[in-house]
Design an enzyme around this catalytic site. Structure first.
Site, mmCIF file in Angstrom:
data_model
loop_
_atom_site.group_PDB
_atom_site.id
_atom_site.type_symbol
_atom_site.label_atom_id
_atom_site.label_comp_id
_atom_site.label_asym_id
_atom_site.label_seq_id
_atom_site.Cartn_x
_atom_site.Cartn_y
_atom_site.Cartn_z
ATOM 1 N N LYS A 9 0.844 -1.199 0.000
ATOM 2 C CA LYS A 9 0.000 0.000 0.000
ATOM 3 C C LYS A 9 0.873 1.241 0.000
ATOM 4 O O LYS A 9 1.864 1.323 0.728
ATOM 5 C CB LYS A 9 -0.908 -0.002 1.233
ATOM 6 C CG LYS A 9 -1.799 1.224 1.342
ATOM 7 C CD LYS A 9 -2.866 1.072 2.404
ATOM 8 C CE LYS A 9 -2.345 1.295 3.785
ATOM 9 N NZ LYS A 9 -3.422 1.524 4.764
ATOM 10 N N SER A 25 -4.962 3.649 -16.910
ATOM 11 C CA SER A 25 -3.924 3.287 -15.946
ATOM 12 C C SER A 25 -3.659 4.399 -14.941
ATOM 13 O O SER A 25 -4.273 5.453 -14.977
ATOM 14 C CB SER A 25 -2.612 2.900 -16.622
ATOM 15 O OG SER A 25 -1.995 4.043 -17.183
ATOM 16 N N TYR A 58 -4.284 -0.472 -13.657
ATOM 17 C CA TYR A 58 -2.965 -1.087 -13.620
ATOM 18 C C TYR A 58 -1.906 0.010 -13.524
ATOM 19 O O TYR A 58 -2.123 1.140 -13.959
ATOM 20 C CB TYR A 58 -2.721 -1.980 -14.840
ATOM 21 C CG TYR A 58 -2.795 -1.254 -16.162
ATOM 22 C CD1 TYR A 58 -1.645 -0.750 -16.770
ATOM 23 C CD2 TYR A 58 -4.024 -1.058 -16.793
ATOM 24 C CE1 TYR A 58 -1.719 -0.071 -17.970
ATOM 25 C CE2 TYR A 58 -4.099 -0.380 -17.995
ATOM 26 C CZ TYR A 58 -2.949 0.110 -18.587
ATOM 27 O OH TYR A 58 -3.021 0.792 -19.774
#
Length: 113
Positions: A9, A25, A58
């Site tokens: 994270k 993205s 992504y």
């Protein structure tokens, strides 16, 4: 059986750019990606602290040391420049592996390590 657990994270980074015309993205400073253990093209979940939006996309590698956090494509509507984000990645593992797992969590200052 496998379960999905937090792998890494990046906590509280600021969106520095948003490009509606890009194909999709999130662009992340390469140093942040490496510190968090996120690889290029890995699926990430984006949690917008500012407005509560959540979405998946992504990761693509941004310039090292630039502090870039760029939301690309339609998701730019969900996280405009200046919004605070959490970027999370997850991994599949057995419950036994998960019991021993420790996710990588980084807390950048001004989008830098």
């Amino acid at each position: 059986m496998t379960i999905e657990v937090l792998k890494s994270k990046i906590h509280r980074v600021t969106v520095t750019e948003a490009d509606l015309d890009y194909i999709g993205s999130i662009t992340i400073d390469a140093a942040l990606m490496e510190a968090a253990g996120i690889i290029e093209n890995e699926k990430v979940e984006i949690y917008n602290i500012t407005n509560g939006e959540r979405f998946a996309t992504y990761a693509i590698r941004g310039e090292r040391g630039s502090g870039v956090i760029g939301i690309n494509g339609a998701a730019a509507h969900k996280a405009p420049v200046g919004n605070l984000l959490i970027i999370a990645s997850y991994a599949q593992m057995t419950p036994e592996e998960a019991a021993q797992w420790h996710p990588t969590v980084i807390f950048p200052k001004n989008n830098h390590i």
